[in-house]
Every structure is written in C-alpha cells, then in structure tokens.
Design a protein around this motif. Sequence first.
Motif, PDB file in Angstrom:
ATOM      1  N   GLY A  95      -8.348 -60.312  32.791  1.00  0.00           N
ATOM      2  CA  GLY A  95      -8.244 -58.945  33.272  1.00  0.00           C
ATOM      3  C   GLY A  95      -8.673 -58.776  34.722  1.00  0.00           C
ATOM      4  O   GLY A  95      -9.311 -59.666  35.322  1.00  0.00           O
ATOM      5  N   ASP A  96      -8.338 -57.622  35.287  1.00  0.00           N
ATOM      6  CA  ASP A  96      -8.649 -57.313  36.684  1.00  0.00           C
ATOM      7  C   ASP A  96     -10.161 -57.355  36.919  1.00  0.00           C
ATOM      8  O   ASP A  96     -10.923 -56.739  36.163  1.00  0.00           O
ATOM      9  CB  ASP A  96      -8.113 -55.918  37.016  1.00  0.00           C
ATOM     10  N   PRO A  97     -10.627 -58.069  37.968  1.00  0.00           N
ATOM     11  CA  PRO A  97     -12.080 -58.208  38.220  1.00  0.00           C
ATOM     12  C   PRO A  97     -12.803 -56.880  38.427  1.00  0.00           C
ATOM     13  O   PRO A  97     -13.950 -56.714  37.995  1.00  0.00           O
ATOM     14  CB  PRO A  97     -12.142 -59.080  39.474  1.00  0.00           C
ATOM     15  N   THR A  98     -12.138 -55.924  39.094  1.00  0.00           N
ATOM     16  CA  THR A  98     -12.798 -54.635  39.337  1.00  0.00           C
ATOM     17  C   THR A  98     -13.008 -53.878  38.031  1.00  0.00           C
ATOM     18  O   THR A  98     -14.085 -53.328  37.767  1.00  0.00           O
ATOM     19  CB  THR A  98     -11.963 -53.784  40.305  1.00  0.00           C
ATOM     20  N   ILE A  99     -11.964 -53.858  37.193  1.00  0.00           N
ATOM     21  CA  ILE A  99     -12.089 -53.190  35.896  1.00  0.00           C
ATOM     22  C   ILE A  99     -13.133 -53.895  35.045  1.00  0.00           C
ATOM     23  O   ILE A  99     -13.940 -53.259  34.351  1.00  0.00           O
ATOM     24  CB  ILE A  99     -10.736 -53.143  35.177  1.00  0.00           C
ATOM     25  N   LEU A 100     -13.128 -55.242  35.104  1.00  0.00           N
ATOM     26  CA  LEU A 100     -14.097 -56.015  34.341  1.00  0.00           C
ATOM     27  C   LEU A 100     -15.526 -55.660  34.740  1.00  0.00           C
ATOM     28  O   LEU A 100     -16.396 -55.460  33.879  1.00  0.00           O
ATOM     29  CB  LEU A 100     -13.852 -57.508  34.529  1.00  0.00           C
ATOM     30  N   ALA A 101     -15.770 -55.576  36.065  1.00  0.00           N
ATOM     31  CA  ALA A 101     -17.116 -55.223  36.530  1.00  0.00           C
ATOM     32  C   ALA A 101     -17.515 -53.834  36.062  1.00  0.00           C
ATOM     33  O   ALA A 101     -18.674 -53.600  35.678  1.00  0.00           O
ATOM     34  CB  ALA A 101     -17.172 -55.311  38.055  1.00  0.00           C
ATOM     35  N   ASN A 102     -16.562 -52.898  36.058  1.00  0.00           N
ATOM     36  CA  ASN A 102     -16.859 -51.547  35.581  1.00  0.00           C
ATOM     37  C   ASN A 102     -17.179 -51.542  34.083  1.00  0.00           C
ATOM     38  O   ASN A 102     -18.057 -50.805  33.625  1.00  0.00           O
ATOM     39  CB  ASN A 102     -15.683 -50.624  35.860  1.00  0.00           C
ATOM     40  N   MET A 103     -16.462 -52.370  33.328  1.00  0.00           N
ATOM     41  CA  MET A 103     -16.752 -52.468  31.897  1.00  0.00           C
ATOM     42  C   MET A 103     -18.148 -53.036  31.658  1.00  0.00           C
ATOM     43  O   MET A 103     -18.885 -52.570  30.787  1.00  0.00           O
ATOM     44  CB  MET A 103     -15.696 -53.344  31.210  1.00  0.00           C
ATOM     45  N   ARG A 104     -18.513 -54.050  32.450  1.00  0.00           N
ATOM     46  CA  ARG A 104     -19.863 -54.613  32.323  1.00  0.00           C
ATOM     47  C   ARG A 104     -20.923 -53.544  32.651  1.00  0.00           C
ATOM     48  O   ARG A 104     -21.953 -53.450  31.966  1.00  0.00           O
ATOM     49  CB  ARG A 104     -20.020 -55.790  33.278  1.00  0.00           C
ATOM     50  N   ASP A 105     -20.671 -52.753  33.681  1.00  0.00           N
ATOM     51  CA  ASP A 105     -21.612 -51.684  34.036  1.00  0.00           C
ATOM     52  C   ASP A 105     -21.757 -50.680  32.904  1.00  0.00           C
ATOM     53  O   ASP A 105     -22.863 -50.218  32.582  1.00  0.00           O
ATOM     54  CB  ASP A 105     -21.153 -50.963  35.307  1.00  0.00           C
ATOM     55  N   ASN A 130     -18.544 -61.421  20.919  1.00  0.00           N
ATOM     56  CA  ASN A 130     -17.821 -61.096  22.142  1.00  0.00           C
ATOM     57  C   ASN A 130     -17.799 -59.580  22.332  1.00  0.00           C
ATOM     58  O   ASN A 130     -17.477 -58.840  21.399  1.00  0.00           O
ATOM     59  CB  ASN A 130     -16.385 -61.604  22.064  1.00  0.00           C
ATOM     60  N   SER A 131     -18.137 -59.140  23.515  1.00  0.00           N
ATOM     61  CA  SER A 131     -18.024 -57.716  23.832  1.00  0.00           C
ATOM     62  C   SER A 131     -16.602 -57.429  24.289  1.00  0.00           C
ATOM     63  O   SER A 131     -15.788 -58.344  24.497  1.00  0.00           O
ATOM     64  CB  SER A 131     -19.009 -57.341  24.930  1.00  0.00           C
ATOM     65  N   ALA A 132     -16.306 -56.154  24.466  1.00  0.00           N
ATOM     66  CA  ALA A 132     -14.980 -55.775  24.966  1.00  0.00           C
ATOM     67  C   ALA A 132     -14.747 -56.364  26.343  1.00  0.00           C
ATOM     68  O   ALA A 132     -13.633 -56.805  26.671  1.00  0.00           O
ATOM     69  CB  ALA A 132     -14.859 -54.251  25.001  1.00  0.00           C
ATOM     70  N   ALA A 133     -15.808 -56.400  27.158  1.00  0.00           N
ATOM     71  CA  ALA A 133     -15.680 -56.978  28.495  1.00  0.00           C
ATOM     72  C   ALA A 133     -15.415 -58.473  28.426  1.00  0.00           C
ATOM     73  O   ALA A 133     -14.638 -59.022  29.216  1.00  0.00           O
ATOM     74  CB  ALA A 133     -16.935 -56.697  29.314  1.00  0.00           C
ATOM     75  N   ASP A 134     -16.064 -59.175  27.459  1.00  0.00           N
ATOM     76  CA  ASP A 134     -15.815 -60.611  27.291  1.00  0.00           C
ATOM     77  C   ASP A 134     -14.349 -60.864  26.950  1.00  0.00           C
ATOM     78  O   ASP A 134     -13.699 -61.755  27.527  1.00  0.00           O
ATOM     79  CB  ASP A 134     -16.688 -61.173  26.172  1.00  0.00           C
ATOM     80  N   THR A 135     -13.836 -60.095  26.001  1.00  0.00           N
ATOM     81  CA  THR A 135     -12.439 -60.267  25.589  1.00  0.00           C
ATOM     82  C   THR A 135     -11.501 -59.976  26.743  1.00  0.00           C
ATOM     83  O   THR A 135     -10.514 -60.707  26.965  1.00  0.00           O
ATOM     84  CB  THR A 135     -12.116 -59.348  24.398  1.00  0.00           C
ATOM     85  N   PHE A 136     -11.802 -58.938  27.512  1.00  0.00           N
ATOM     86  CA  PHE A 136     -10.980 -58.584  28.665  1.00  0.00           C
ATOM     87  C   PHE A 136     -11.012 -59.715  29.696  1.00  0.00           C
ATOM     88  O   PHE A 136      -9.978 -60.050  30.298  1.00  0.00           O
ATOM     89  CB  PHE A 136     -11.491 -57.279  29.274  1.00  0.00           C
ATOM     90  N   GLU A 176     -21.225 -51.171  29.667  1.00  0.00           N
ATOM     91  CA  GLU A 176     -21.965 -51.771  28.561  1.00  0.00           C
ATOM     92  C   GLU A 176     -23.458 -51.821  28.859  1.00  0.00           C
ATOM     93  O   GLU A 176     -24.293 -51.530  27.995  1.00  0.00           O
ATOM     94  CB  GLU A 176     -21.433 -53.185  28.293  1.00  0.00           C
ATOM     95  N   ALA A 177     -23.811 -52.180  30.107  1.00  0.00           N
ATOM     96  CA  ALA A 177     -25.230 -52.251  30.478  1.00  0.00           C
ATOM     97  C   ALA A 177     -25.880 -50.874  30.446  1.00  0.00           C
ATOM     98  O   ALA A 177     -27.023 -50.723  29.985  1.00  0.00           O
ATOM     99  CB  ALA A 177     -25.374 -52.873  31.868  1.00  0.00           C
ATOM    100  N   ALA A 178     -25.156 -49.855  30.933  1.00  0.00           N
ATOM    101  CA  ALA A 178     -25.712 -48.499  30.930  1.00  0.00           C
ATOM    102  C   ALA A 178     -25.906 -47.995  29.503  1.00  0.00           C
ATOM    103  O   ALA A 178     -26.898 -47.319  29.197  1.00  0.00           O
ATOM    104  CB  ALA A 178     -24.784 -47.558  31.694  1.00  0.00           C
ATOM    105  N   THR A 179     -24.974 -48.318  28.595  1.00  0.00           N
ATOM    106  CA  THR A 179     -25.092 -47.901  27.201  1.00  0.00           C
ATOM    107  C   THR A 179     -26.301 -48.550  26.539  1.00  0.00           C
ATOM    108  O   THR A 179     -27.079 -47.890  25.833  1.00  0.00           O
ATOM    109  CB  THR A 179     -23.813 -48.270  26.422  1.00  0.00           C
ATOM    110  N   GLN A 180     -26.476 -49.864  26.767  1.00  0.00           N
ATOM    111  CA  GLN A 180     -27.630 -50.558  26.196  1.00  0.00           C
ATOM    112  C   GLN A 180     -28.936 -50.019  26.753  1.00  0.00           C
ATOM    113  O   GLN A 180     -29.925 -49.869  26.028  1.00  0.00           O
ATOM    114  CB  GLN A 180     -27.516 -52.058  26.464  1.00  0.00           C
TER     115      GLN A 180
END
Length: 634
Positions: free
Chosen positions: A226-236, A215-221, A238-242
Amino acid sequence: MIGPMTRFAVLLAIATPVGFAQSTAPAPASANSTAAAPSTSPQPAPAPVKTIKTNAQLVVVDVVVTDSKHKLVHGLKASDFTLTENSTSQVVKNFEEHTALTPADATKFAPMPKLPLGIFTNYTPTPANGAVNLILLDSLNTPMRDQAYVRQQLIAYLKATPPGTRVAIFGLSTSLFILQGFTSDPVLLRTVIEKGLARGSALLDDKVGGGGIQNSAADTFEDLGGDPTILANMRDFEAATQSFQLQLRAKYTLDAMNQIARYLSAIPGRKNLIWFSGSFPINILPDTSGTQANPFIAVASSEDEFRDTVALLARSQVAVYPVDARGLFNSPMTDVTTTRNYGGPKGNARMNQDNSKFFNDTAQENQTMLAMADATGGHAFLNTNDLAKAVATAIDEGSNFYTFAYTPTNPERDGKLRKIKIQLARSGMTLSYRRGYYADDPDRIRTTLKADAATTAATAPSPHETMRLAMTRGAPTPSDIILKVGVVPMPPTTQIENAPADGNQPSPKLHGPYRRYSVNFQIDPKDIVFFHGPNGKILSDFDVIIFAFTSDGELVNSLSRTIHISTTLDQVRQMFAEGVFDHEEISTPAKGEYFLRIAVHDLHRDHYGAIEVATSSVRNVVPYIPPQPSDKPK
C-alpha cells in the motif's frame, strides 16, 4: 482528636425509630427552619475569615522491618531508629509496634449499636487494634485467563488463611464495586471468589489472554504494498487508539484508588490494599521505531493524577501491595496463536519492534506497580506464579509494623516533595515505608463557594468528577463525612402520587405513579468545615444530595440542595453535641425496587459522606407522618 467510633456514638445518642420523626433535637437546617435551626439566608459578601481548625500537622509513617531471611523483626524501640525529612532530623512524637492480632482479638470489633429499622450509616466497625485488608480484583487491566488463575490462587489462600484475618473484596471494571464487605469468615470469602467474577475488559486488545500478536490492518495494508503515506496515517491512527485505551484504563484505575482511599478514610490505623492487576503505564512514550509519521501522537502522562492519588492513599494510611496477575510470562511473539507476518522484507523489523515493545511495556507496567508500592509503604510482587503466597506475605507484613508520628520541623505547605528516610542501627535489615510526601495541605479549604487556584490543586479532580465517583450506584460509600440517615415511605403506604416531590429533578425516563420517601439526615459536624464570618457569625456550607437509581444503575430522579449555616457559637456547640439535621423528600416510581444514593458534600473541602439504601429494605418501615401546622408542642 476524636476517633470515628466516639464521633459515631455522638451521632447515635439521640437516635429514635421511624427516621428521627420523634426526636426532640433541634429542627432540621432547612430553608423553612426558624426556631432552633441556624439561619439559611444567603451569605453576605466575603470578608476576612478565620477557619475553625482543631488538628495539627502530623506525618504518620508505617515501617515494616524484615531481616536477611525475610523474617519479620519485632521488639524494636524508637531509639533504634533515626528519622529525617529532607536530611533534617525529626522528633518522633509517637512510636508504636503493631503485631498481628490473635484470632480472639481479631473478632473484637468496636461496638456497633443496633440501628432501628429504616436507619442507616456509612460508619464501618473495625477491630479495636490491628490492620484491615482489602483485595482488589482488577478485571479492567487483566485478561480473563489471568483472572481465572487469580481466583484459583485466592481460593488456595483462603483455605489456609489464619483464623480472624479480616478481609474485604472489591472489583474493578470501568467502575469500582463492592463484592464483599469486611469479614473474617473464610467460607463467605471463598463463596464470593468461587462465583466466577471474570469479566472481559473492553479496553484490552487481548481480553482473554494468551492470544498472541495478530496482523493489524496497517500490517495487511503494508504486505499488499500500500501507499506509504496512507500506511503511516494508519499506523498513527492505531497508535492513537491504543494510547486512548491506555489513558482510559489509567483514569478508571486511579479513580478507583481515590474511591478506596475515601471509603477507608474513617477507619483508623493501617489498611492493606492487595491489588491483583496486569497494570498500566503511567507514561506513554513516543514511538522510536520509525514506522509512524508522528512518533509523538500517542504520548500521554498520568503522573500528576498518579501523584494526587498516592498522596490521598498515604493520608488515609493505605499501603498498596500490587500483585502482577500475569505471573511469569513470555513475549506473545512466542505464542502458538501469533499470526503476525514475520516473513518477507519487513519480518525482521516487525520482530525487533514487537520484542522491544514487549520489554518496554512490561518495564513501564512494572514501574507503575513499584511506584505505587513505594509511595504508600507497600510491596510489589512481580514475576511470581505463587500468588497465594504473595497474598499471605502482604497480609503478614501489613499486620506487623511500627508506626512513627512526627510534626515536621518545616511547617510550610508549599506543595514540594519532602523525602523521608528511616534508618535502623542494626545492619542487614530491610525497611519498607513510604519514602516521602508532598507538602500539600490535606485539609485545604475555600472560604468562598468559588474554587480558586490558591485553594485547589491544579491536578485535583473537579467537583463534578468527585460527585460522579461519590454518587455512582453500587460504588463504595465515601466516609470523609460520617452521617446517619432515616429513610421511610410517606403515608399511607397504599397511596400513590401523580407528581414527584417538590424540588425533585426527574429524568425524562421517570414516569408515575410515584412513591414518596422521607429522608432525614443526621450529620457529624466534626467532618464539616465551620469558620468565622462577618458580624461574629459562624458559617458553613454543604450540599445534601439524593440520587434515585434503578437496579441497573440508571438515574431516574435526583435532589440537590445547598445548606447555608450562619449561626452563633452556642448553636455550633449544640450541633457538635447532637449533630446537624436536615429533612428532604424524594420520589421513585411506585412499582419496582430502586436504590437511593444519599450524600453530604462539604463545599469548602470537597469531602463526601454517602449511604446507599434499597427501597425494598424500608418497605415495611412505619411511614413518616410530617407534623401539621396545627400541631402544638407537647
């Protein structure tokens, strides 16, 4: 064209002990030279120039032919083949069949004269005929568990390797390093492999391997609502880091391939590069799962850099044999260590997303390996656990081949792709060869010291980048320029100095007292660009560079000086007969061992030659006594 060994024999013709101090050859081309050395005065304003070039455009293609049972086919003639470039028939200027050398022939190396103590060269002796093989252990892109399996398979291969098989072993982490130079001693090679070379890659999410999906931090959130907007930003994020990690892996890997091509460039004939890796994708595509606010945030491409790298490998006659170090493997979703939450309302979507990502990533990684092999005339080994057999097959195929050489009917250097097609009159045969090349000028040069778009490819590495690769401590030494250097301590050996030598550029961490070393260059002029300038003078410009490193690779001192040659044709002839000379002095701390990375950089073609010397290897060399002003010629 003069071969590397002939050129090297010229370099050795006037070698004398003690760093050339007793040579009667022309004086070094230094700023203070006034006699036999060329003028080093600043060059006048650029004028129409004519470059001295001695080589004609020639395309060399190696072809491996196997039958329907994957057996190598021998005894074919040039008349059995047809060769076209962009569908236009080409006239083959030279055709040769190469077969694996016998154990006796494999040990017949070009003679390497014994160098006096304190004299070093970047020339590498090779067998008089036949291919050489280089194994690259890629820990940057490979989990440690798979690295261990590669070692097991290599040891199995080396226990049964045919006598006389000549192999070198390189390693790749965030930089390239030599583990073992070319040797036909299987015991020595096994010793290197058995030492345990596994390294965890800081750029892999699963460094060890077989770790499943967590599970990533975004998955746990998301599971916590968690708030959908914050969740989408977390996914972004994680994707940018990878994506950034993948881009770094691609950069470091392509850098290593460039270094290998330059290192092998002076070795004549075919070179087989067997690359054990988990690989990386050339392109990072947009996310289509709908989980990210910006599906294009991770998009990246290394296609231009990849093209330049495979072109350099092909010009150096290096065929790449990528071997997927992971062998046969399944999606990490099925691993017992997977802890990602596939339950709840998001479970099916996550499962589909992970499954799709696994197949897409694997396909892209395999495509990188296939493209590298296809562009260089090698063969990719995918989805096999028999890695020992892959090595044996790569070396066998790479030692039995046909070589074609032709001058293209289209002489334009327009940078466009030229497609090569070779056909055989017999049916049922498989031909492996590079399928094309880009019509760039491999010897493109600048006639001024300022780079411009007309002479430098847009995707070519910057001079700073090529210097970084050439001057990295412990990296393979480039051999675009063949040179020989004499390195000796300055006398008396018991004397230490309170300041570095003149012209040195010490780092803030360099502290005295110091030991000074004399470094005398003897450079092969055939590897340097000379061209006609104003007033009938012949011009050339190159840098001499020395870096002093600690054993940990920390730069403590450096020296860099540009040599401007402006001379006559007669003096150039003398240089071509005897070499180009230069004298420099570099200081290191008096205590401890240091490593001198000594290089020549042709400013008009961005070519390098480099040598690395440990100060401990010249500790007992007779000190160099510089000539005094009162000395008279004898």
